[in-house]
Enzyme design. Structure first.
Site, PDB file in Angstrom:
ATOM      1  N   HIS A 268      42.999  39.658  32.804  1.00  0.00           N
ATOM      2  CA  HIS A 268      41.628  39.376  33.254  1.00  0.00           C
ATOM      3  C   HIS A 268      41.497  37.877  33.512  1.00  0.00           C
ATOM      4  CE1 HIS A 268      37.412  39.792  33.772  1.00  0.00           C
ATOM      5  NE2 HIS A 268      37.001  40.031  32.555  1.00  0.00           N
ATOM      6  N   HIS A 307      43.959  44.083  42.012  1.00  0.00           N
ATOM      7  CA  HIS A 307      42.600  44.127  41.466  1.00  0.00           C
ATOM      8  C   HIS A 307      42.176  45.578  41.337  1.00  0.00           C
ATOM      9  CE1 HIS A 307      38.346  43.256  40.902  1.00  0.00           C
ATOM     10  NE2 HIS A 307      38.719  42.033  40.638  1.00  0.00           N
ATOM     11  N   ASP A 363      42.195  34.630  40.919  1.00  0.00           N
ATOM     12  CA  ASP A 363      42.986  33.770  40.012  1.00  0.00           C
ATOM     13  C   ASP A 363      44.216  33.161  40.655  1.00  0.00           C
ATOM     14  OD1 ASP A 363      41.942  36.097  37.703  1.00  0.00           O
ATOM     15  OD2 ASP A 363      41.532  33.961  37.533  1.00  0.00           O
TER      16      ASP A 363
END
Ligand code: SDX
Length: 429
Positions: A268, A307, A363
């Site tokens: 995460h 994702h 990210d």
């Protein structure tokens, strides 16, 4: 045609009509499907909530196939482009509308009135080892705030609730910066409320002996955009945690600490730190093919890719990639960028990744920017938690005020042993 589902139970031949609302059925409606009258009734099994809506929400909308992300209906690209402050977007998430000039001034004054932390909180932070991970310090200190503001448990008193929201949004940058300064053995820099939210954070992080910190406008703008992009993301793991903890009606500091703990996981919010470690492990461009081969053999993941919702390019990753060029124009190109770009080039054309719809997520590039701005890698999840605090609080508030909601308590499929009797020690195997 009626908005219903007709279910035939082939075990009994019985048919059931189940109403459809918002393109979903209520799982509780399945309970009437039984073989024997005294059966418990049918449930839906959905590990990790792959196909379960646990809430109704008006805050954030994502279309994973189209790569769409909107806060209260505003496309993330427009918010990143047009909003000059993170606080304005935090107001939007919490109140549902962009603030007018007066609302914006009041909101800014209320949050800025709560940027300091109690001196005892500072002393509490000094108890951590010199090498304590800043995210561990952030989570623990956030939880400790519940002991300084016991009135926070009055969650249904609107004025009290609002004050805790001001406190948390005001204090998380201070707690984060103090955690960083502690880990570097540097004196704490107190908030400077004449600066913007991002500017004040940079000052508390990096100010040294100069009388006033000179904020680099490129870094200030980059951090504002990164904070806006990370402010909310619908029912992600940490927000689901915030809602779950909040459903027991505990105070919001304790709920936020739990949400931040969930965010810390490498799958995460810990992914941007993991991306940099991955790029360090690859080391150079000519090691990329071997690394990709190993990932395709199931030996590890391409961190920063994939994702649960986006099966297209994460719209935030697009904005961040553009932002990287602006930051690198000031800091010089991050040497790991070429490896990252080559990984992306291969992944976007390689069947293994294309078939699994694995695209760069928020990210993948953010860590490269943070590193070039002078943030240490272990600080990256803290940089995610600061802006996400507004999203967590918006969802928490929506949850505790939602008449549909009760304490979160899922069911289970029990596969353990049937009833059996106690075995005395001398009879055990
Ligand atoms: C964030 O939910 C949110 O909204 C989160 C977030 C937010 O703003 O709150 O967007 C922030 O957490 C972004 C994600 C950051 N995490 C990473 O970058 C870590 C790497 N990504 C993966 O771990 C993964 O993609 C997840 C956890 C993000 C999503 O996992 P899913 O939806 O459970 O998908 P999966 O693991 O079932 O993967 C499907 C397939 C599997 O292969 P098969 O078993 O079908 O052969 O794709 C593979 C996975 O092995 N796969 C990857 C991969 N991600 C998935 N293979 C290689 N590298 C990857 N990164």
């Amino acid at each position: 045609m009626p908005d219903t589902l007709t279910i035939t139970d082939n075990r009994t031949g019985k048919q059931y009509e189940v109403p459809i609302e918002n393109d979903t059925i209520k799982a509780i409606d399945l309970r009437k499907i039984k073989v024997k009258d005294d059966d418990f009734g049918m449930m839906a099994y959905d590990p990790a909530f792959m196909n379960t809506a646990s809430v109704k929400s008006k805050i954030t909308y994502i279309d994973g196939d189209k790569g769409i992300l909107r806060y209260r209906g505003y496309p993330i690209e427009q918010l990143a482009e047009n909003s000059t402050s993170y606080l304005q977007v935090a107001y939007l998430l919490l109140h549902g509308e962009l603030p007018n000039q007066q609302q914006r001034e009041e909101w800014r004054a209320n949050v800025k009135g709560h940027t300091f932390i109690h001196e005892n909180v500072k002393k509490l932070m000094e108890g951590f080892r010199y090498d304590a991970h800043p995210m561990g310090m952030f989570i623990s200190t956030l939880a400790a705030l519940s002991t300084f503001y016991p009135e926070a448990k009055n969650i249904f008193d609107e004025a009290t609730r609002k004050k805790q929201i001001y406190r948390m949004i005001g204090k998380v940058p201070t707690i984060a910066a103090f955690a960083y300064r502690h880990s570097k053995g540097l004196p704490y820099i107190y908030p400077d409320n004449d600066l913007t939210y991002a500017g004040n954070f940079l000052s508390m992080m990096f100010k040294m002996a100069e009388p006033t910190y000179k904020v680099n406008p490129v870094f200030e703008r980059a951090l504002t955009i990164l904070f806006i992009l990370h402010a909310d993301h619908e029912q992600n793991c940490s927000t689901n945690t915030m809602r779950g903890i909040g459903s027991s009606h505990v105070d919001p500091y304790s709920a936020c600490a739990g949400a931040a703990a969930a965010l810390w996981g490498p799958l995460h919010g810990g992914a941007n730190e993991a991306v940099l470690h991955m790029l360090d492990e690859i080391g150079s461009l000519n090691n990329v093919p071997a690394f990709i081969k190993a990932v395709k053999e199931g030996k590890g993941k391409l961190m920063g890719f994939g994702h649960r919702v986006y099966k297209n390019y994460d719209p935030r990753a697009k904005v961040i990639k553009k932002l990287a060029d602006e930051v690198f124009a000031v800091t010089g190109k991050n040497p790991k960028l070429d490896i990252a770009l080559e990984l992306e080039r291969i992944a976007l054309e390689d069947e293994y990744f294309v078939k699994r719809k694995l695209y760069p997520n928020v990210d993948f590039y953010s860590g490269l920017i943070y590193q070039s701005m002078g943030f240490s890698m272990d600080f990256f999840p803290v940089l995610f938690a600061i802006p996400r605090t507004a999203g967590w609080l918006a969802h928490w508030q929506e949850h505790i005020l939602d008449p549909d909601q009760k304490i979160a308590r899922p069911r289970q499929i029990y596969l353990g042993p049937a009833e059996r009797n106690w075995v005395p020690m001398d009879k055990r195997k």
